[in-house]
Design a protein around this motif. Structure first.
Motif, PDB file in Angstrom:
ATOM      1  N   HIS A   1       0.644  -1.041   0.288  1.00  0.00           N
ATOM      2  CA  HIS A   1      -0.324  -0.175  -0.439  1.00  0.00           C
ATOM      3  C   HIS A   1       0.492   0.831  -0.082  1.00  0.00           C
ATOM      4  O   HIS A   1       0.937   2.346   0.678  1.00  0.00           O
ATOM      5  N   TRP A   2       2.251   0.912  -0.573  1.00  0.00           N
ATOM      6  CA  TRP A   2       2.655   2.040  -0.746  1.00  0.00           C
ATOM      7  C   TRP A   2       2.537   3.338  -1.674  1.00  0.00           C
ATOM      8  O   TRP A   2       1.582   3.746  -2.192  1.00  0.00           O
TER       9      TRP A   2
ATOM     10  N   TYR B   1      -2.170   0.654   7.341  1.00  0.00           N
ATOM     11  CA  TYR B   1      -3.041   1.750   5.657  1.00  0.00           C
ATOM     12  C   TYR B   1      -4.339   1.918   5.892  1.00  0.00           C
ATOM     13  O   TYR B   1      -5.425   2.943   5.988  1.00  0.00           O
ATOM     14  N   ALA B   2      -5.536   1.287   6.821  1.00  0.00           N
ATOM     15  CA  ALA B   2      -6.368   1.596   7.209  1.00  0.00           C
ATOM     16  C   ALA B   2      -6.828   1.572   8.931  1.00  0.00           C
ATOM     17  O   ALA B   2      -6.757   0.327   9.662  1.00  0.00           O
TER      18      ALA B   2
ATOM     19  N   LEU C   1      -2.962   8.072  10.002  1.00  0.00           N
ATOM     20  CA  LEU C   1      -2.708   6.016   8.636  1.00  0.00           C
ATOM     21  C   LEU C   1      -1.109   6.245   7.979  1.00  0.00           C
ATOM     22  O   LEU C   1      -0.744   7.562   8.255  1.00  0.00           O
ATOM     23  N   TRP C   2      -0.484   5.145   8.246  1.00  0.00           N
ATOM     24  CA  TRP C   2       0.908   5.001   7.620  1.00  0.00           C
ATOM     25  C   TRP C   2       0.753   4.036   7.080  1.00  0.00           C
ATOM     26  O   TRP C   2       1.568   2.960   7.320  1.00  0.00           O
TER      27      TRP C   2
ATOM     28  N   ASP D   1       3.165  -4.100   7.568  1.00  0.00           N
ATOM     29  CA  ASP D   1       1.637  -4.456   6.846  1.00  0.00           C
ATOM     30  C   ASP D   1       2.940  -5.255   5.760  1.00  0.00           C
ATOM     31  O   ASP D   1       2.664  -5.941   4.799  1.00  0.00           O
ATOM     32  N   TRP D   2       3.628  -4.878   5.581  1.00  0.00           N
ATOM     33  CA  TRP D   2       4.549  -5.677   4.288  1.00  0.00           C
ATOM     34  C   TRP D   2       4.789  -6.960   4.441  1.00  0.00           C
ATOM     35  O   TRP D   2       5.223  -8.396   3.772  1.00  0.00           O
ATOM     36  N   ILE D   3       5.786  -7.397   6.017  1.00  0.00           N
ATOM     37  CA  ILE D   3       6.433  -8.678   6.028  1.00  0.00           C
ATOM     38  C   ILE D   3       4.251  -9.594   7.051  1.00  0.00           C
ATOM     39  O   ILE D   3       4.922 -10.651   6.551  1.00  0.00           O
TER      40      ILE D   3
END
Length: 419
Positions: free
Chosen positions: A258-259, A316-317, A359-360, A366-368
């Motif tokens: 979600h970059w 991200y959410a 949000l970040w 999130d990637w992991i």
């Protein structure tokens, strides 16, 4: 001052200071703790941040949520007047930032040639942390050092592998890293402390007998050096971003998950996400390493400060949870309870976006979870909750490490029971 007049003045000030950044000279700079009691005051704080005359360590999100701001000496009078006009209360928590930083950097200058001489009650420069890693590999035959790549400025990205020989099936692996944000010094300091404890005290022998570990005390090596030499609060990497006056990328916004959805496209922002995901050498090498090792890694911890939180995906959410949410949350609760028992310090378990209340996207955990398929992935925000912030006194390194170790024990137990 009427709010409309203040808004006009701010527009002018923003235009004047648009190319400015907070000064690296910290003499007579101060840290203030401010609190917005109303929605109007909250907006006033957001407007103040946009002037770039101060540096806010947490973006103003809600009323009655105190935040720390770094006020350069040349903007003290303006900031005093602005907050007074807006009826916003504040307290000066650090009168002379330069003095406090120098005190935190002070330590013996003698070379460390023996692991027993290493001082875990002070902060250490990169070369001293590297020496600690060298001494660990010298002392313990089952501890090895591995370079996973080079930083943007050409420094080695080194990690330790703690792996006792085993004749059985491969043991589960747990990863822990620190200092993706280079100004968060307590993360690396506490990580080194817990490994001194684990490797030297018999009550922790089960942790290394039953599990393998990868630890990386400094991920953002270039930024960490810069935080010691030029800007104590530097957060980002040191890559060239295409502008002549703003460098670096927020490593915790640069992952390919979600970059760019909830991060800044502004090269001068402290949360700049870069031109593309995985642009940063440090993040790119770590993504490659984790991808290669993901079948063996059963838990992943990335250390941050400050806020005293145990965060799990998603960042991200706010209302999007993983299929493994129940397990992730319950383990975070159990870790929090164990950490509280040490010094009665509260670490709040929460989903990432809700825990930090913003949000970040493009974040590590999130990637992991999404790309490396590692279920137990956490961001642990260490001490404190805003009294000292990034300037956590060195005397709190060991207590912070003791709390962290209690949480890591719970995590290790859970991984062993599951695998």
């Amino acid at each position: 001052m009427e709010k409309s007049l203040r808004s006009i003045f701010l527009v002018i000030l923003i235009a004047i200071s648009a190319q400015a950044t907070v000064t690296n000279s910290l003499e007579r700079n101060q840290i203030w703790r401010v609190n917005a009691a109303t929605d109007d005051q909250l907006q006033d704080l957001k407007d103040l941040q946009n002037t770039k005359t101060v540096e806010m360590w947490r973006y103003p999100q809600k009323v009655n949520e105190p935040i720390l701001i770094h006020v350069p000496s040349e903007h003290i009078k303006f900031s005093e007047n602005y907050l007074s006009d807006a009826n916003i209360t504040y307290k000066v928590t650090v009168e002379n930032l330069d003095d406090v930083i120098n005190q935190q950097k002070f330590r013996s200058k003698r070379a460390i040639t023996n692991l027993d001489e290493f001082d875990y009650t002070v902060y250490h420069r990169l070369e001293e942390i590297q020496e600690w890693m060298n001494l660990m590999t010298d002392r313990f035959p089952f501890v090895s050092q591995q370079q996973i790549g080079l930083s943007y400025e050409g420094r080695p990205l080194n990690m330790l592998k703690i792996q006792k020989p085993s004749s059985g099936a491969p043991k589960p692996i747990i990863w822990i890293d620190a200092l993706i944000h280079s100004g968060e010094w307590v993360t690396s300091a506490s990580l080194m402390f817990i490994w001194k404890e684990i490797l030297t005290k018999p009550q922790y022998s089960w942790i290394i007998d039953s599990l393998d570990w990868y630890i990386m005390p400094v991920l953002n090596v270039d930024g960490y050096v810069y935080s010691w030499t030029f800007n104590r609060f530097w957060r980002k990497t040191r890559s060239i971003t295409g502008t002549s006056f703003c460098q670096g990328v927020d490593g915790n916004r640069n992952w390919d998950s979600h970059w760019s959805e909830a991060s800044s496209p502004n090269t001068c922002s402290s949360t700049y996400h870069a031109a593309f995901a995985g642009s940063e050498s440090e993040i790119r090498h770590l993504m490659r390493f984790i991808t290669e090792q993901k079948e063996g890694i059963k838990a992943f911890i990335t250390l941050h400060s400050y806020s005293q939180l145990i965060l799990y995906p998603y960042c991200y959410a706010r209302n999007t949870y993983t299929p493994d949410h129940d397990e992730q949350h319950q383990l975070a609760v159990n870790m929090s309870k164990a950490m509280y028992e040490v010094h009665q310090t509260v670490y709040t378990p929460a989903q990432g976006a809700k825990g930090l209340n913003y949000l970040w996207s493009g974040c590590t955990i999130d990637w992991i979870y999404d790309k490396a398929n590692i279920t137990l992935t956490y961001t642990i925000e260490l001490r404190d909750k805003g009294t000292y912030g990034f300037m956590l006194p060195p005397e709190q390194i060991v207590p912070t490490g003791e709390e962290l170790l209690a949480g890591i024990e719970v995590l290790a137990t859970h991984v062993l029971n599951k695998h």
